[in-house]
Scaffold this motif. Structure first.
Motif, PDB file in Angstrom:
ATOM      1  N   LEU A 177      36.305  34.976  37.003  1.00 52.91           N
ATOM      2  CA  LEU A 177      36.453  34.878  35.546  1.00 52.91           C
ATOM      3  C   LEU A 177      35.665  33.674  35.045  1.00 52.91           C
TER       4      LEU A 177
ATOM      5  N   ARG B  91      37.983  43.145  36.674  1.00 53.66           N
ATOM      6  CA  ARG B  91      37.148  42.925  35.503  1.00 53.66           C
ATOM      7  C   ARG B  91      37.902  41.941  34.625  1.00 53.66           C
ATOM      8  N   TYR B  92      37.272  41.525  33.586  1.00 55.15           N
ATOM      9  CA  TYR B  92      37.862  40.539  32.704  1.00 55.15           C
ATOM     10  C   TYR B  92      39.199  41.011  32.104  1.00 55.15           C
ATOM     11  N   ASP B  93      39.304  42.320  31.861  1.00 53.02           N
ATOM     12  CA  ASP B  93      40.508  42.849  31.227  1.00 53.02           C
ATOM     13  C   ASP B  93      41.191  43.893  32.106  1.00 53.02           C
ATOM     14  N   ARG B  94      40.968  43.781  33.410  1.00 58.32           N
ATOM     15  CA  ARG B  94      41.497  44.808  34.314  1.00 58.32           C
ATOM     16  C   ARG B  94      41.880  44.201  35.660  1.00 58.32           C
ATOM     17  N   LEU B  95      43.079  44.557  36.108  1.00 62.60           N
ATOM     18  CA  LEU B  95      43.548  44.080  37.415  1.00 62.60           C
ATOM     19  C   LEU B  95      43.565  45.214  38.420  1.00 62.60           C
TER      20      LEU B  95
ATOM     21  N   GLU C 131      45.028  47.759  32.946  1.00 59.69           N
ATOM     22  CA  GLU C 131      44.260  47.097  31.891  1.00 59.69           C
ATOM     23  C   GLU C 131      45.229  46.387  30.961  1.00 59.69           C
TER      24      GLU C 131
ATOM     25  N   ILE D 277      40.315  35.028  40.775  1.00 58.21           N
ATOM     26  CA  ILE D 277      40.341  34.236  39.536  1.00 58.21           C
ATOM     27  C   ILE D 277      38.980  33.566  39.336  1.00 58.21           C
TER      28      ILE D 277
ATOM     29  N   ILE E 226      43.215  35.074  28.291  1.00 51.09           N
ATOM     30  CA  ILE E 226      43.695  34.684  29.628  1.00 51.09           C
ATOM     31  C   ILE E 226      44.365  33.306  29.541  1.00 51.09           C
TER      32      ILE E 226
ATOM     33  N   SER F 290      44.578  41.285  41.726  1.00 59.35           N
ATOM     34  CA  SER F 290      43.335  40.512  41.616  1.00 59.35           C
ATOM     35  C   SER F 290      42.524  41.073  40.452  1.00 59.35           C
ATOM     36  N   PHE F 291      41.641  40.240  39.937  1.00 55.17           N
ATOM     37  CA  PHE F 291      40.856  40.680  38.786  1.00 55.17           C
ATOM     38  C   PHE F 291      39.716  41.581  39.240  1.00 55.17           C
TER      39      PHE F 291
END
Ligand code: FAD
Length: 456
Positions: A278, A122-126, A138, A275, A300, A119-120
């Motif tokens: 985002l 952050r925008y650039d991190r799962l 990342e 999601i 993305i 799951s996200f």
């Protein structure tokens, strides 16, 4: 849950290892990207594990049984017993073999596969949860390929006797009576297969016809065949309730069932994996909105059942190619024509401009009936027709067919449209005899005003 401190970085993170995600992983790794693929279940996704592959395996077994027990006029007689445990082992054996193949391909390509629920964060991190641990990843770019899930009807709870298509592909005992709610392609394929395996099947469809997206010319041979198979089709009908293995229909009729299969569509998994945190656009249909390169936001991408268009494996795969090309900076690719195939009886293909749209666009529709096909007669199923849609110059814009084995024509149909072939090209291409592919050339000859095996 223990929150681990493990954190790593990758150039491309892909969530979901279905025909969208695993193909994107193979292509990106092949191009030299460092790829991490996260899958919470089995590699191969819906298609390989609970969709295309097991359903077509089941359908093949059903065809064998049905052909054997109806072969009297050919001189063959047979008594067939069904061992449902062995059937399940057979279906699972097929999917297991193919899953091993996908795993080996990913391994050989150097893709890092993580088993876990992504799951996200952050925008650039799962965040990836696996058992008791959570790791973090990342990424520079991410491809979302989390697919879709069966839609549940609000008044009908799933349980041991009320199942999705997944349950219908793994029944532990042969039911006497089955109801299939939903006359779309999944409901028709499964209902037909179980009817051929000896189950008394009723299909309940809310709309005025089954396979409602298709023109009558393509679906009528299937309606007639269902009738011949003894399948009851109730259209313009909904299910009010299911209780104690009795279905109450909107018509007031009650039917006794052992198993109810709910196949009323699939919903994109865009409401999972955070999601929605985002800054990406979602359509009312739940699909992620993407541009022509499958980009949902900077860095993305989304592909497959998550985005609009036919929910088909080969469409997911083609979109994987597009997304990877865009990430690599090769942004000149465009999605080609997406062939649709239904493994009904008889089979249906629909490629390019539809039969219903053609007249309004000033296009010609040219029909070759399979009653004039030697191959169709040799299969003992001369039902349906092959149609070619072409413009005034003869350029082929659509190919459609209902008939035995026509699924195998869909590739040639797509190629003809992609290459902007004309009816002259198609008619002068030598098609082997006796095959159903000859019906394409025959329809093309007809379009040129020189029909061969039918009278003008
Ligand atoms: P999926 O194949 O659904 O893969 C998504 C993957 O993502 C899954 O493995 C899931 O476990 C994983 N995932 C989801 N969320 C997460 C998360 N948060 N973290 C980690 N992993 C996650 N199509 C055809 O073209 N031909 C057919 O004959 C055909 N028959 C079908 C028959 C049935 C019964 C069904 C149900 C479907 C059929 N389809 C068929 C449709 C086809 O299966 C789908 O269109 C295709 O699988 C979509 O591919 P995808 O990669 O988008 O998603």
């Amino acid at each position: 849950m223990v929150v681990g401190a493990i954190s790593s970085r990758t150039e491309l993170a892909i969530i979901g290892a279905g025909p969208g995600g695993y193909v994107a992983a193979l292509r990106a790794a092949d191009a030299g990207l460092e790829v991490t693929l996260i899958e919470r279940d089995e590699p191969g996704g819906t298609c390989l594990n609970v969709g295309c592959v097991p359903s077509k395996t089941l359908i093949e077994v059903a065809i064998v049984r049905h052909r054997a027990i109806t072969a009297g006029p050919t001189g063959l007689t047979a008594t067939i017993d069904l061992d449902i445990d062995q059937l399940n082992r057979h279906v699972q054996g097929v999917t297991a073999r193919l899953r091993t193949g996908v795993t080996q391909l990913l391994d050989a390509a150097g893709v890092t596969v993580i088993h876990g629920d992504a799951s996200f964060a952050r925008y650039d991190r799962l965040s990836i949860a696996a058992g008791d641990t959570v790791s973090h990843l990342e990424f520079d770019n991410a491809i979302l390929a989390t697919g879709s899930r069966p839609v549940q009807l609000p008044n009908i709870a799933f349980g041991p006797d009320v199942v999705t298509s997944t349950g219908a592909l793994n029944l532990t005992r042969l039911p006497n009576y089955m109801a299939v709610i939903g006359g779309g392609y999944i409901g028709i394929e499964l209902g037909t297969a179980w009817a051929k395996l000896g189950v008394d099947v009723t299909i309940i469809e809310a709309g005025s016809s089954i396979l409602a997206d298709l023109p009558a010319a393509l679906r009528q041979p299937v309606e007639r065949r269902l009738d011949k198979l003894g399948v009851t089709v109730c259209t313009s009908t909904t299910v009010e309730s299911v209780a104690d293995r009795v279905l109450t229909l909107s018509s007031g009729q009650q039917i006794k069932v052992d198993v109810t299969v709910v196949a009323v569509g699939r919903w994109p998994n865009s409401d999972q994996a955070s999601i929605d945190t985002l800054d990406i656009e979602l359509a009312d249909s739940g699909h992620i909105v993407v541009d022509s390169q499958m980009r949902a936001a900077t860095g993305i991408y989304a592909i497959g059942d998550l985005v609009a268009g036919p929910a088909l494996a080969h469409k997911a795969t083609a979109e994987a190619e597009l997304a990877v090309a865009a990430i690599l900076g090769h942004s000149t690719m465009a999605l080609g024509v997406v062939p649709a195939v239904i493994f009904s009886d008889p089979e249906i293909i629909s490629v390019g401009v539809g039969l219903d749209e053609a007249p309004g666009m000033g296009l010609g529709v040219h029909r070759f009936p399979h009653a004039a096909s030697a191959r169709a007669h040799s299969i003992d199923d001369a039902t349906g027709s092959t149609y070619v849609v072409a413009d005034e110059s003869g350029t082929i814009l659509g190919i459609h067919a209902t008939g035995p084995h026509v699924s195998e024509l869909a590739g040639e149909a797509a190629l003809a449209i992609e290459l902007a072939a004309t009816v002259e090209d198609l008619s002068l291409t030598i098609h082997p005899h006796p095959t159903m592919s000859e019906s394409l050339a025959e329809a093309a000859w007809l379009a040129r005003g020189h029909p061969l095996h039918i009278r003008r």
